[in-house]
Scaffold this motif. Structure first.
Motif, PDB file in Angstrom:
ATOM      1  N   THR A 152       0.876  -0.921  -0.027  1.00 56.52           N
ATOM      2  CA  THR A 152       0.043   0.078   0.057  1.00 56.52           C
ATOM      3  C   THR A 152       0.960   1.162   0.065  1.00 56.52           C
ATOM      4  O   THR A 152       1.910   1.103  -0.015  1.00 56.52           O
ATOM      5  N   ASP A 153       0.312   2.275  -0.132  1.00 58.05           N
ATOM      6  CA  ASP A 153       1.318   3.720  -0.184  1.00 58.05           C
ATOM      7  C   ASP A 153       2.090   3.591   1.364  1.00 58.05           C
ATOM      8  O   ASP A 153       3.092   3.740   1.285  1.00 58.05           O
ATOM      9  N   GLU A 154       1.383   3.354   2.441  1.00 59.08           N
ATOM     10  CA  GLU A 154       1.911   3.157   3.653  1.00 59.08           C
ATOM     11  C   GLU A 154       3.028   2.335   3.684  1.00 59.08           C
ATOM     12  O   GLU A 154       4.055   2.543   4.182  1.00 59.08           O
ATOM     13  N   GLN A 212       6.296   3.066   1.544  1.00 57.45           N
ATOM     14  CA  GLN A 212       6.850   4.342   2.433  1.00 57.45           C
ATOM     15  C   GLN A 212       7.674   3.608   3.383  1.00 57.45           C
ATOM     16  O   GLN A 212       8.837   4.125   3.357  1.00 57.45           O
TER      17      GLN A 212
END
Length: 140
Positions: free
Chosen positions: A13-15, A18
């Protein structure tokens, strides 16, 4: 070296993408080749500029040599894009040679991960720019 799992795991996911990028930045800034190599599969494939590597032992040797030449190395990575099991990053790092000439190296990396969160492929394109010590952006 062991082949432990390395969360977060795909699909990203984006999280979690990152988090993977930050973990890579932190590990590389340690300048500890063995620590860095643990994030890769035992048979990981690399292209770093014009150098092709396979496996953790070659990665460790490569990084030892790199950080003997690239002194006071400091890196910043930025997430560019991701899919289920792949991440693309932009990065820059600064370093100097034995003569004291500073460089800023810019590049892009494409990463592919296995189900255990280990990187099985890393392809890096990098360019170096000589800079003056007063032009540095990354604190050591």
């Amino acid at each position: 070296m062991t082949s432990d799992k390395r969360p977060p795991f795909p699909p990203f996911t984006d999280e979690t993408a990152q988090q993977k990028v930050q973990a890579a930045e932190d590990a590389w800034n340690s300048r500890e080749p063995e620590r860095v190599a643990l994030a890769y599969t035992e048979d990981s494939e690399w292209r770093n500029r014009d150098t092709f590597l396979r496996g953790r032992a070659e990665i460790v040797d490569f990084l030892r040599d790199k950080w003997q030449r690239e002194l006071d190395y400091r890196l910043r990575k930025e997430l560019w894009a991701f899919t289920d099991d792949r991440i693309a990053v932009r990065f820059e790092y600064e370093w100097h040679n034995e003569e004291g000439q500073w460089f800023r190296s810019y590049g892009n990396e494409n990463w592919e991960f296995d189900e255990d969160g280990l990187m099985r492929r890393r392809y890096a394109s990098i360019n170096d720019l000589p800079i003056g010590a007063d032009e540095r952006r990354v604190a050591v």
